[in-house]
Design a protein around this motif. Structure first.
Motif, PDB file in Angstrom:
ATOM      1  N   ALA A 229       0.893  -1.276   0.039  1.00 47.94           N
ATOM      2  CA  ALA A 229      -0.140  -0.012  -0.057  1.00 47.94           C
ATOM      3  C   ALA A 229       0.869   1.221  -0.032  1.00 47.94           C
ATOM      4  N   LEU A 230       2.013   1.220   0.999  1.00 48.41           N
ATOM      5  CA  LEU A 230       2.873   2.355   0.704  1.00 48.41           C
ATOM      6  C   LEU A 230       3.538   2.495  -0.363  1.00 48.41           C
ATOM      7  N   LEU A 231       3.910   1.531  -1.147  1.00 48.64           N
ATOM      8  CA  LEU A 231       4.726   1.540  -2.317  1.00 48.64           C
ATOM      9  C   LEU A 231       3.624   2.126  -3.394  1.00 48.64           C
ATOM     10  N   ALA A 232       2.379   1.724  -3.385  1.00 48.60           N
ATOM     11  CA  ALA A 232       1.311   2.264  -4.271  1.00 48.60           C
ATOM     12  C   ALA A 232       1.151   3.716  -4.320  1.00 48.60           C
ATOM     13  N   PHE A 233       0.980   4.223  -2.891  1.00 55.00           N
ATOM     14  CA  PHE A 233       0.933   5.679  -2.555  1.00 55.00           C
ATOM     15  C   PHE A 233       1.899   6.344  -3.314  1.00 55.00           C
ATOM     16  N   TYR A 234       3.217   5.876  -3.097  1.00 51.22           N
ATOM     17  CA  TYR A 234       4.436   6.698  -3.250  1.00 51.22           C
ATOM     18  C   TYR A 234       4.465   6.633  -4.637  1.00 51.22           C
ATOM     19  N   LEU A 235       4.103   5.779  -5.462  1.00 46.12           N
ATOM     20  CA  LEU A 235       4.171   5.929  -7.026  1.00 46.12           C
ATOM     21  C   LEU A 235       3.386   6.906  -7.412  1.00 46.12           C
ATOM     22  N   VAL A 236       2.004   6.642  -7.039  1.00 42.59           N
ATOM     23  CA  VAL A 236       0.859   7.533  -7.322  1.00 42.59           C
ATOM     24  C   VAL A 236       1.504   8.970  -6.851  1.00 42.59           C
ATOM     25  N   LEU A 237       2.049   9.356  -5.657  1.00 41.59           N
ATOM     26  CA  LEU A 237       2.518  10.714  -5.414  1.00 41.59           C
ATOM     27  C   LEU A 237       3.612  11.330  -6.340  1.00 41.59           C
ATOM     28  N   TYR A 238       4.588  10.419  -6.721  1.00 40.70           N
ATOM     29  CA  TYR A 238       5.934  10.985  -7.481  1.00 40.70           C
ATOM     30  C   TYR A 238       5.303  10.890  -8.952  1.00 40.70           C
ATOM     31  N   PHE A 239       4.736   9.849  -9.435  1.00 43.71           N
ATOM     32  CA  PHE A 239       4.662   9.689 -10.894  1.00 43.71           C
ATOM     33  C   PHE A 239       3.404  10.003 -11.495  1.00 43.71           C
ATOM     34  N   THR A 240       2.428  10.370 -10.639  1.00 46.37           N
ATOM     35  CA  THR A 240       1.064  10.743 -11.245  1.00 46.37           C
ATOM     36  C   THR A 240       0.494  12.064 -10.592  1.00 46.37           C
ATOM     37  N   ASP A 241      -0.454  12.732 -11.172  1.00 48.47           N
ATOM     38  CA  ASP A 241      -0.980  13.877 -10.847  1.00 48.47           C
ATOM     39  C   ASP A 241      -2.390  13.619 -10.016  1.00 48.47           C
ATOM     40  N   TRP A 242      -2.720  12.373  -9.760  1.00 50.90           N
ATOM     41  CA  TRP A 242      -3.972  11.937  -9.255  1.00 50.90           C
ATOM     42  C   TRP A 242      -4.118  12.652  -7.797  1.00 50.90           C
ATOM     43  N   LEU A 243      -3.190  13.044  -7.169  1.00 50.64           N
ATOM     44  CA  LEU A 243      -3.360  13.687  -5.785  1.00 50.64           C
ATOM     45  C   LEU A 243      -3.567  15.144  -6.089  1.00 50.64           C
ATOM     46  N   THR A 244      -3.304  15.712  -7.241  1.00 52.18           N
ATOM     47  CA  THR A 244      -3.637  17.162  -7.206  1.00 52.18           C
ATOM     48  C   THR A 244      -4.991  17.578  -7.093  1.00 52.18           C
ATOM     49  N   PRO A 245      -5.870  16.870  -7.745  1.00 56.55           N
ATOM     50  CA  PRO A 245      -7.269  17.560  -7.255  1.00 56.55           C
ATOM     51  C   PRO A 245      -7.822  17.332  -5.908  1.00 56.55           C
ATOM     52  N   ILE A 246      -7.465  16.127  -5.183  1.00 56.61           N
ATOM     53  CA  ILE A 246      -7.771  16.000  -3.850  1.00 56.61           C
ATOM     54  C   ILE A 246      -6.954  17.373  -3.016  1.00 56.61           C
ATOM     55  N   ALA A 247      -5.838  17.370  -3.323  1.00 55.83           N
ATOM     56  CA  ALA A 247      -5.305  18.545  -2.570  1.00 55.83           C
ATOM     57  C   ALA A 247      -5.855  19.827  -3.006  1.00 55.83           C
ATOM     58  N   LYS A 248      -6.192  20.143  -4.205  1.00 54.81           N
ATOM     59  CA  LYS A 248      -7.139  21.259  -4.234  1.00 54.81           C
ATOM     60  C   LYS A 248      -8.447  21.595  -3.598  1.00 54.81           C
ATOM     61  N   SER A 249      -9.112  20.330  -3.611  1.00 57.74           N
ATOM     62  CA  SER A 249     -10.185  20.184  -3.093  1.00 57.74           C
ATOM     63  C   SER A 249     -10.257  20.597  -1.391  1.00 57.74           C
ATOM     64  N   LEU A 250      -9.236  20.235  -1.014  1.00 57.99           N
ATOM     65  CA  LEU A 250      -8.705  20.372   0.464  1.00 57.99           C
ATOM     66  C   LEU A 250      -8.493  22.062   0.712  1.00 57.99           C
ATOM     67  N   GLY A 251      -8.366  22.734  -0.286  1.00 56.63           N
ATOM     68  CA  GLY A 251      -7.802  24.025  -0.358  1.00 56.63           C
ATOM     69  C   GLY A 251      -6.308  24.284  -0.226  1.00 56.63           C
ATOM     70  N   LEU A 252      -5.752  22.963  -0.233  1.00 55.74           N
ATOM     71  CA  LEU A 252      -3.978  23.308  -0.468  1.00 55.74           C
ATOM     72  C   LEU A 252      -3.702  23.507  -1.867  1.00 55.74           C
ATOM     73  N   ILE A 253      -2.351  24.189  -1.948  1.00 57.29           N
ATOM     74  CA  ILE A 253      -1.990  24.657  -3.289  1.00 57.29           C
ATOM     75  C   ILE A 253      -1.608  23.659  -4.354  1.00 57.29           C
ATOM     76  N   HIS A 254      -0.887  22.514  -3.953  1.00 56.57           N
ATOM     77  CA  HIS A 254      -0.438  21.365  -4.711  1.00 56.57           C
ATOM     78  C   HIS A 254      -0.417  20.219  -3.894  1.00 56.57           C
ATOM     79  N   LYS A 255       0.161  19.146  -4.599  1.00 54.61           N
ATOM     80  CA  LYS A 255      -0.197  17.843  -3.932  1.00 54.61           C
ATOM     81  C   LYS A 255       1.096  17.542  -2.811  1.00 54.61           C
ATOM     82  N   TRP A 256       2.076  18.460  -3.156  1.00 58.21           N
ATOM     83  CA  TRP A 256       3.018  18.042  -2.073  1.00 58.21           C
ATOM     84  C   TRP A 256       2.746  18.779  -0.641  1.00 58.21           C
ATOM     85  N   ASN A 257       1.564  19.827  -0.608  1.00 56.19           N
ATOM     86  CA  ASN A 257       1.231  20.349   0.586  1.00 56.19           C
ATOM     87  C   ASN A 257       0.515  19.063   1.263  1.00 56.19           C
TER      88      ASN A 257
END
Lengths: 361, 426
Positions: free
Chosen positions: A27-55
């Motif tokens: 699960a951790l590996l999947a999360f990190y692959l998504v984090l580093y190599f896709t932009d799938w987390l960006t909309p989630i970050a934005k919907s939480l009022g954060l600036i980008h996925k790294w926040n």
């Protein structure tokens, strides 16, 4: 023997490389692959009022450190070293490593991470970054990395950074607490560690040097150098920064223990380890009191065979030791003592040979 | 020269390493025989394996390859006969074997009393001394909700702690009026008692086991105490001390002289030629008295000295100022010198931290020279306390310098000046 019941099974299974530990790693590996190599987390970050996925990642990382930290403080509440150290870890992570850069970003200022120094954060000393950073940060990056970190290392050992300030160590010592006994202590791992960590250090120095030289000489003057510097910089960034420190370091917690990155690859740990060897920090052993139970060795997250020193009545300073103080805590006979003292036991050897062969086995 | 060592506990292994330190494999072959485990393990850590804090392999103090590197041959077998005249031993599985020098480091076994009902009970009675004891404890714990532990000593507390970890309801029967008078004075004993009780243990002071009641399957079902009360239990832990293993020697061809333990002189030699004994199994003759020492530190020391003695060195065992350590659940304990059996006329200074489980006791003799320390709840450098005893320091001098011997963690130094004090003559 594990405790009874489903909870007992789960607690044991997840902390002893059982099926759940492997699932967690997956699960951790999947999360990190998504984090580093896709932009799938960006909309989630934005919907939480954060600036980008790294926040978002920063927020999750901080949450893990705060929650794990509270657990650690509760667990070791009778040990003031652990309580104070863990409180500092939580404080540094939630301010310098998370909210300060986030607030700066909110006000459209460049985000600066004051707690990450070179060569762990190698890019802060790349001339291009130094030139574009705010002056106070550029000064801090140079002075902090080159002068302050090693000087503090001389006086207090590498622990001041590795287990009081650094975010990698911070996560290991908080959320990683249930996995620390998984660090392998075999001779084979020691052989790997002593080469791997110093090779990464050489790579880090080489990359910094080449990128710096290319900048100073100018890419127009020497395009060959510039292209070498560029490709080294991007290879180092991918292999060391992203894969080893970003992904492997955390993904392997449930399988290989908490300090896989720090122990085997971190160039900052390598430098501070060499400094520590010649500084004041050491672990003192109370003579003849060790019962060889091995709790210290079991719970050393850096894979040091502490028991071997303890049962031989030998004070020691190991380059790898991050001074987390858990050996001192778990020792049922209070044999070990972390301290900063200049005077040494004459048995403690300071030669380079001793440094390379310092594994007790 | 063939060195054969019976027993792979700390005494046996220390002796083996000591011999190897002097002689290489060409000069000395070293064999260690044990029936208990393949490799030396730390007996003191059995409780941590029981409590899931360590894996079995973690209990081994040395890398397994160390024995190969040091050319120490490990044999898993049991010695059934010794013939000192013939310089040979007989192994249960592997037959006769010659030796030039033999060390008996066979340890101690749990003391046992044949209470009524013990003979009829086939299962459920445990100790916590050997690896096999740990196997038994673990096997039984799965089907245990209630347990009784008998014996208010150091191993008794360990067993209680382990059973509590596994959620077992524990009744702790302690014969003495307060906890462990063999090591503690009343104030400390009562503090430990309360500490154990605070972990959810039903501590019964002054109560003894009267009868063991087996169920239909032969496993213990309940016990009765000397007050007549019946307490149901599926495990009965007996921790009333240990005795040297000597009974097996009676049937050997040349039994060494034994009393409480195997008789040895101060160089650990038995009355048989070329046979030594060390560790928990031996009874050492000091001339005016004989001693059986059954703690980790003494076994370690015996082993080293016996190794030297077997090499032909002139060894005279001269025990240093006594020290020991333990941990009663969360309370760490350091003792140095003479405490519980201090002579009449001694004076004790008892110090206690208000509202905390931290105490210190300093004992001086009639000449106001310090003879012992009992420290609970904080860490101490016993080497400094030993030194003060050797230097015969007076009470006030010691009290003023107590902080020099503190060994607490950084930021965690106990504020000694906040403690209450009380002086009493024994």
């Amino acid at each position: 023997m594990r405790q009874k019941g489903t909870l007992g099974w789960l607690k044991h299974d997840v902390t002893h490389r059982g099926i759940t530990a492997w699932l967690l790693t997956g699960a951790l590996l999947a999360f990190y692959l998504v984090l580093y190599f896709t932009d799938w987390l960006t909309p989630i970050a934005k919907s939480l009022g954060l600036i980008h996925k790294w926040n978002l990642y920063g927020a999750l990382y901080t949450l893990a450190i705060v929650t794990g930290g509270i657990y650690v403080i509760a667990k070791y509440r009778d040990n003031r070293y652990q309580v104070i150290r863990t409180s500092v870890v939580i404080f540094v992570q939630s301010t310098l490593a998370f909210s300060v850069p986030y607030v700066l970003e909110l006000f459209n200022q460049p985000a600066v991470y004051l707690s990450y120094l070179w060569p762990l954060e190698i890019s802060i000393l790349y001339p291009k970054n130094l030139a574009s950073a705010p002056v106070y940060f550029a000064v801090w990056a140079v002075v902090g990395s080159i002068l302050i970190a090693p000087i503090l290392g001389i006086f207090y050992g590498k622990r001041w950074y590795c287990s009081w300030v650094c975010g990698c160590g911070g996560l290991a010592n908080t959320a990683g607490e249930p996995f620390r006994h998984l660090t392998p202590t075999s001779q084979g791992w020691w052989n790997f560690e002593k080469y791997a960590v110093h090779i990464t250090l050489v790579l880090a120095l080489l990359t910094t040097g080449l990128v710096g030289a290319s900048y100073l000489i100018g890419p127009e003057q020497s395009p060959v150098l510039a292209s070498y510097a560029n490709s080294l910089q991007s290879w180092y960034g991918l292999l060391v920064v992203t894969i080893l420190s970003g992904i492997v370091g955390v993904v392997l917690y449930p399988i290989g223990g908490t300090r896989v990155w720090c122990r085997n690859f971190c160039p900052m740990a390598a430098i501070l380890g060499l400094v520590q060897k010649f500084g004041r920090f050491r672990i003192r052993v109370k003579d003849d009191m060790c019962i060889s139970c091995g709790m210290c060795t079991t719970y050393c997250e850096m894979g040091i065979d502490v028991r071997e020193y303890a049962q031989n009545n030998q004070d020691f300073t190991r380059a790898a030791c991050v001074g987390c103080g858990l050996c001192e805590e778990v020792c049922p006979r209070g044999v070990l003592h972390l301290e900063n003292e200049w005077d040494r036991d004459p048995q403690e050897s300071l030669t380079m040979g001793a440094l390379l062969e310092e594994s007790y086995k | 020269m063939d060195y054969t060592i019976v027993g792979n506990g700390v005494a046996g292994i220390e002796a083996a390493f000591k011999i190897r330190e002097r002689w290489g494999p060409e000069q000395a072959s070293i064999t260690v025989i044990s029936d208990e485990t393949d490799y030396f393990f730390s007996r003191t850590a059995l409780m941590y394996a029981y409590m899931n804090k360590m894996r079995r392999r973690d209990l081994e103090p040395h890398d397994r390859q160390a024995y190969e590197r040091q050319s120490i041959e490990l044999v898993r077998d049991r010695v059934v006969d010794i013939d000192a005249d013939d310089q040979s031993i007989t192994l249960r599985d592997d037959g006769r074997r010659d030796f030039d020098r033999l060390l008996l480091a066979v340890g101690a076994k749990p003391r046992m009393i044949q209470w009524p009902g013990v003979d009829e009970t086939d299962d459920g009675i445990v100790h916590l001394v050997s690896m096999q004891d740990l196997d038994e404890c673990e096997r039984l714990t799965w089907t245990t909700d209630e347990a009784v532990v008998v014996g208010g000593g150091l191993i008794g507390v360990e067993l209680v702690e382990c059973l509590r970890f596994h959620g077992v309801d524990v009744t702790f029967l302690v014969r003495e009026p307060y906890f462990w008078p063999a090591g503690l004075h009343r104030e400390e004993g009562e503090m430990i008692q309360q500490h154990i009780a605070s972990h959810g243990v039903d501590v019964r002071m002054g109560e003894e086991l009267a009868e063991v009641i087996p169920g239909s399957e032969g496993r213990v079902e309940a016990i009765t105490t000397d007050t007549g009360e019946e307490i149901p239990c599926q495990m009965l832990g007996i921790a009333i001390g240990v005795t040297p293993r000597t009974d097996w020697l009676d049937s050997t061809t040349t039994p060494p002289s034994c009393g409480r333990g195997i008789h040895v002189d101060r160089s650990f030699q038995t009355d048989l030629d070329n046979v030594w004994a060390a560790g928990d199994c031996c009874e050492i003759d000091f001339g005016d008295e004989t001693r059986v020492e059954t703690i980790w530190y003494t076994a370690e020391r015996h082993g080293r000295l016996a190794g030297l003695s077997m090499l032909g060195d002139d060894v005279t065992y001269d025990p240093p100022v006594f020290f020991n350590s333990s941990k009663f659940l969360d309370i760490e304990y350091t003792t140095v010198g003479t405490v519980a059996d201090a002579p009449d006329g001694s004076k004790t200074l008892f110090r206690r931290m208000p509202d905390e489980e931290i105490t210190q006791r300093i004992i001086v003799d009639e000449q106001d020279q310090v003879i012992g320390f009992n420290m609970l709840g904080s860490r101490w450098d016993h080497t400094i306390l030993q030194q003060w005893i050797r230097e015969r320091r007076p009470l006030d001098w010691v009290r003023d310098r107590l902080s020099n011997a503190q060994f607490d963690v950084e930021f965690g130094r106990v504020p000694l000046e906040r403690m209450n004090e009380e002086i009493r003559r024994l």
